[in-house]
Design a protein around this motif. Structure first.
Motif, PDB file in Angstrom:
ATOM      1  N   PRO A   7      -0.956 -11.189 -28.591  1.00  0.00           N
ATOM      2  CA  PRO A   7      -1.066 -12.643 -28.740  1.00  0.00           C
ATOM      3  C   PRO A   7      -2.419 -13.092 -29.293  1.00  0.00           C
ATOM      4  CG  PRO A   7      -0.069 -12.086 -26.638  1.00  0.00           C
ATOM      5  CD  PRO A   7      -0.567 -10.799 -27.221  1.00  0.00           C
ATOM      6  N   GLU A   8      -3.493 -12.421 -28.864  1.00  0.00           N
ATOM      7  CA  GLU A   8      -4.836 -12.692 -29.358  1.00  0.00           C
ATOM      8  C   GLU A   8      -5.581 -11.367 -29.468  1.00  0.00           C
ATOM      9  OE1 GLU A   8      -6.135 -15.476 -30.366  1.00  0.00           O
ATOM     10  OE2 GLU A   8      -4.497 -16.822 -29.754  1.00  0.00           O
ATOM     11  N   PRO A   9      -6.333 -11.140 -30.553  1.00  0.00           N
ATOM     12  CA  PRO A   9      -7.081  -9.884 -30.673  1.00  0.00           C
ATOM     13  C   PRO A   9      -8.080  -9.726 -29.535  1.00  0.00           C
ATOM     14  CG  PRO A   9      -7.031 -11.058 -32.771  1.00  0.00           C
ATOM     15  CD  PRO A   9      -6.501 -12.004 -31.729  1.00  0.00           C
ATOM     16  N   GLY A  10      -8.368  -8.471 -29.177  1.00  0.00           N
ATOM     17  CA  GLY A  10      -9.334  -8.231 -28.115  1.00  0.00           C
ATOM     18  C   GLY A  10      -9.323  -6.795 -27.651  1.00  0.00           C
ATOM     19  N   GLY A  11      -9.699  -6.592 -26.380  1.00  0.00           N
ATOM     20  CA  GLY A  11      -9.751  -5.272 -25.785  1.00  0.00           C
ATOM     21  C   GLY A  11      -8.362  -4.770 -25.447  1.00  0.00           C
ATOM     22  N   PRO A  12      -8.279  -3.633 -24.742  1.00  0.00           N
ATOM     23  CA  PRO A  12      -6.973  -3.061 -24.413  1.00  0.00           C
ATOM     24  C   PRO A  12      -6.029  -4.019 -23.694  1.00  0.00           C
ATOM     25  CG  PRO A  12      -8.697  -1.451 -24.022  1.00  0.00           C
ATOM     26  CD  PRO A  12      -9.397  -2.742 -24.349  1.00  0.00           C
ATOM     27  N   ALA A  14      -5.460  -6.935 -24.295  1.00  0.00           N
ATOM     28  CA  ALA A  14      -4.806  -7.850 -25.233  1.00  0.00           C
ATOM     29  C   ALA A  14      -3.380  -7.425 -25.544  1.00  0.00           C
ATOM     30  CB  ALA A  14      -5.612  -7.946 -26.530  1.00  0.00           C
ATOM     31  N   LEU A  15      -3.019  -6.185 -25.185  1.00  0.00           N
ATOM     32  CA  LEU A  15      -1.673  -5.666 -25.433  1.00  0.00           C
ATOM     33  C   LEU A  15      -0.718  -6.183 -24.354  1.00  0.00           C
ATOM     34  CD1 LEU A  15      -2.675  -1.977 -26.220  1.00  0.00           C
ATOM     35  CD2 LEU A  15      -2.167  -3.781 -27.880  1.00  0.00           C
ATOM     36  N   VAL A  16       0.354  -6.859 -24.775  1.00  0.00           N
ATOM     37  CA  VAL A  16       1.279  -7.508 -23.838  1.00  0.00           C
ATOM     38  C   VAL A  16       2.710  -7.057 -24.132  1.00  0.00           C
ATOM     39  CG1 VAL A  16       2.199  -9.699 -23.016  1.00  0.00           C
ATOM     40  CG2 VAL A  16      -0.226  -9.520 -23.642  1.00  0.00           C
ATOM     41  N   TRP A  17       3.390  -6.531 -23.116  1.00  0.00           N
ATOM     42  CA  TRP A  17       4.793  -6.136 -23.217  1.00  0.00           C
ATOM     43  C   TRP A  17       5.641  -7.397 -23.093  1.00  0.00           C
ATOM     44  CZ3 TRP A  17       7.554  -2.267 -24.884  1.00  0.00           C
ATOM     45  CH2 TRP A  17       8.810  -1.943 -24.357  1.00  0.00           C
ATOM     46  N   ASP A  43      -4.250   1.654 -34.634  1.00  0.00           N
ATOM     47  CA  ASP A  43      -3.707   0.736 -33.634  1.00  0.00           C
ATOM     48  C   ASP A  43      -4.827   0.027 -32.878  1.00  0.00           C
ATOM     49  OD1 ASP A  43      -1.301   1.890 -34.415  1.00  0.00           O
ATOM     50  OD2 ASP A  43      -1.232   3.249 -32.691  1.00  0.00           O
ATOM     51  N   LEU A  44      -5.900   0.762 -32.588  1.00  0.00           N
ATOM     52  CA  LEU A  44      -7.034   0.150 -31.904  1.00  0.00           C
ATOM     53  C   LEU A  44      -7.680  -0.920 -32.783  1.00  0.00           C
ATOM     54  CD1 LEU A  44      -6.550   2.829 -30.281  1.00  0.00           C
ATOM     55  CD2 LEU A  44      -9.005   2.881 -29.871  1.00  0.00           C
ATOM     56  N   LEU A  45      -7.780  -0.619 -34.083  1.00  0.00           N
ATOM     57  CA  LEU A  45      -8.341  -1.603 -35.010  1.00  0.00           C
ATOM     58  C   LEU A  45      -7.440  -2.828 -35.113  1.00  0.00           C
ATOM     59  CD1 LEU A  45      -9.544   0.770 -37.870  1.00  0.00           C
ATOM     60  CD2 LEU A  45     -10.990  -0.443 -36.221  1.00  0.00           C
ATOM     61  N   GLN A  46      -6.137  -2.620 -35.157  1.00  0.00           N
ATOM     62  CA  GLN A  46      -5.216  -3.758 -35.229  1.00  0.00           C
ATOM     63  C   GLN A  46      -5.328  -4.620 -33.980  1.00  0.00           C
ATOM     64  OE1 GLN A  46      -1.189  -2.849 -36.387  1.00  0.00           O
ATOM     65  NE2 GLN A  46      -0.370  -4.738 -35.524  1.00  0.00           N
ATOM     66  N   ARG A  47      -5.421  -3.979 -32.833  1.00  0.00           N
ATOM     67  CA  ARG A  47      -5.579  -4.728 -31.578  1.00  0.00           C
ATOM     68  C   ARG A  47      -6.829  -5.596 -31.597  1.00  0.00           C
ATOM     69  NH1 ARG A  47      -7.707  -0.957 -27.893  1.00  0.00           N
ATOM     70  NH2 ARG A  47      -9.663  -2.124 -28.142  1.00  0.00           N
ATOM     71  N   ALA A 304       0.318   0.851 -22.266  1.00  0.00           N
ATOM     72  CA  ALA A 304      -0.339   0.990 -23.568  1.00  0.00           C
ATOM     73  C   ALA A 304      -1.828   0.684 -23.487  1.00  0.00           C
ATOM     74  CB  ALA A 304       0.332   0.079 -24.593  1.00  0.00           C
ATOM     75  N   ALA A 305      -2.218  -0.269 -22.651  1.00  0.00           N
ATOM     76  CA  ALA A 305      -3.641  -0.603 -22.530  1.00  0.00           C
ATOM     77  C   ALA A 305      -4.446   0.598 -22.039  1.00  0.00           C
ATOM     78  CB  ALA A 305      -3.828  -1.789 -21.590  1.00  0.00           C
ATOM     79  N   GLU A 306      -3.918   1.310 -21.053  1.00  0.00           N
ATOM     80  CA  GLU A 306      -4.610   2.492 -20.533  1.00  0.00           C
ATOM     81  C   GLU A 306      -4.678   3.577 -21.606  1.00  0.00           C
ATOM     82  OE1 GLU A 306      -6.687   5.050 -18.138  1.00  0.00           O
ATOM     83  OE2 GLU A 306      -6.330   2.889 -17.948  1.00  0.00           O
ATOM     84  N   ALA A 307      -3.611   3.732 -22.377  1.00  0.00           N
ATOM     85  CA  ALA A 307      -3.611   4.719 -23.449  1.00  0.00           C
ATOM     86  C   ALA A 307      -4.674   4.388 -24.497  1.00  0.00           C
ATOM     87  CB  ALA A 307      -2.234   4.782 -24.097  1.00  0.00           C
ATOM     88  N   HIS A 308      -4.840   3.113 -24.818  1.00  0.00           N
ATOM     89  CA  HIS A 308      -5.876   2.712 -25.773  1.00  0.00           C
ATOM     90  C   HIS A 308      -7.268   3.009 -25.226  1.00  0.00           C
ATOM     91  CE1 HIS A 308      -4.070   0.080 -29.125  1.00  0.00           C
ATOM     92  NE2 HIS A 308      -3.125   0.890 -28.664  1.00  0.00           N
ATOM     93  N   ARG A 309      -7.460   2.819 -23.937  1.00  0.00           N
ATOM     94  CA  ARG A 309      -8.769   3.152 -23.348  1.00  0.00           C
ATOM     95  C   ARG A 309      -9.049   4.650 -23.484  1.00  0.00           C
ATOM     96  NH1 ARG A 309      -6.707  -0.442 -19.295  1.00  0.00           N
ATOM     97  NH2 ARG A 309      -7.786  -2.471 -19.388  1.00  0.00           N
ATOM     98  N   MET A 310      -8.050   5.475 -23.231  1.00  0.00           N
ATOM     99  CA  MET A 310      -8.230   6.925 -23.327  1.00  0.00           C
ATOM    100  C   MET A 310      -8.619   7.337 -24.743  1.00  0.00           C
ATOM    101  SD  MET A 310      -4.962   8.283 -21.149  1.00  0.00           S
ATOM    102  CE  MET A 310      -4.803   7.961 -19.383  1.00  0.00           C
TER     103      MET A 310
END
Length: 325
Positions: A7-12, A14-17, A43-47, A304-310
């Motif tokens: 919905p809005e760019p940002g940290g992990p 920001a990913l919403v199911w 994907d991290l850059l897109q987020r 997905a947020a946790e996966a992006h952090r990893m």
């Protein structure tokens, strides 16, 4: 269906199911019921708002997936409902279903689990198109892979070794044993060692015939120094910045070549050509067990947020997968 939205760019976080419209296959497309997708740096850059999807692509992240064909559009031949496939995507893999041009589908290789197959399309197409198709790596040559522990790196190490090249790779020391098992002949700890000096030491001063680089600007000068005469440098990432200084005299003296490519933004026809090459030349190596998907861990897509952090912490080896139930 549901998908991971931004919905809005940002940290992990920001990913919403969220619930989103179901995809419909256009002419020449199929719909894949997704079993798994994989995390890529893009994907991290897109987020973060830095890498929007190309026109016409789904707004959701995800550059590859695996699953089962659930519908086919007009004009599709060679694929039918129920086929287990993996796919190269321009976006939309973080979802329960995704519409894909039929030319970007690959069968799940024999001997590979359908979930693990999600780790293959993006890395296979990126590495083959750059290291083989563009740089022309040949048996007996030396390949230097930067970021050896990444999804791209682990695949490039295996493919280079399978093609008969000597493979050198940069990675943190904690990853060296795993990468050696994949076929790396020499590992360089970039946090402690000068990779240029190590390349010249290992090759008796000759240098690397092909360098696959994810860093960009910060490695540009050193990569040229590390090249052998007639060497080819292929830049596929900019983790070290966009702008660097190039000594053209050094490049001329080595009769070297520098190329830079991106996969996501290529026209559909070019992607289909790459996918055909991967199916013809790489899939037999996968089915023979000489190249295989390297999966660090699998998480439910709702994590997905946790996966992006990893992936952002760069402590994984190979791919981090998101599974869809």
């Amino acid at each position: 269906m549901h998908a991971i939205t931004i919905p809005e760019p940002g940290g992990p976080d920001a990913l919403v199911w969220a619930e989103v419209p179901d995809p419909e296959p256009a002419s020449g497309e199929v719909v894949v019921a997704v079993r798994a997708t994989a995390i890529n740096r893009a994907d991290l850059l897109q987020r973060q708002g830095h890498y929007p999807p190309p026109p016409g692509a789904p707004a959701y992240p995800g550059l590859e997936c695996s699953g089962v064909v659930s519908a086919t559009g007009p004009g599709v031949t060679g694929w039918q409902v129920g086929d287990e496939v993996c796919a190269l995507l321009a976006g939309g893999g973080y979802a329960e279903r995704v519409a894909v041009p039929a030319g970007q589908l690959l069968p799940v290789p024999a001997g590979v689990d359908v979930v693990d197959a999600a780790a293959l399309p993006e890395v296979a197409c990126t590495v083959w198109s750059n290291v083989v198709q563009l740089a022309g790596l040949r048996e007996g040559e030396t390949l230097l892979v930067h970021g050896g522990g990444s999804g791209i790196g682990t695949f490039a190490i295996q493919l280079g070794a399978a093609l008969g090249a000597t493979v050198l790779a940069t990675a943190r020391a904690a990853k060296h044993d795993r990468l050696r098992e994949l076929g790396a002949g020499h590992l360089i700890d970039y946090t402690e060692q000068d990779f240029v000096a190590e390349v010249h030491r290992v090759t008796d001063g000759r240098g690397a015939d092909v360098v696959l680089d994810i860093m960009g600007a910060s490695y540009l000068g050193r990569n040229v120094t590390a090249l052998a005469t007639g060497g080819r440098l292929v830049v596929i990432g900019m983790q070290g910045g966009r702008r660097g200084e190039l000594d053209l005299g050094a490049l001329l003296a080595k009769r070297g070549t520098i190329a830079a490519t991106a996969l996501r933004s290529r026209p559909t026809a070019q992607k289909a050509e790459i996918v055909r090459g991967v199916r013809d030349e790489v899939w037999p190596l996968v089915e023979a067990g000489r190249v295989r998907p390297v999966v660090d861990r699998r998480l439910p897509i709702t994590q997905a947020a946790e996966a992006h952090r990893m992936v952002g912490a760069n402590e994984h080896v190979g791919k981090v997968l998101l599974t869809v139930s």
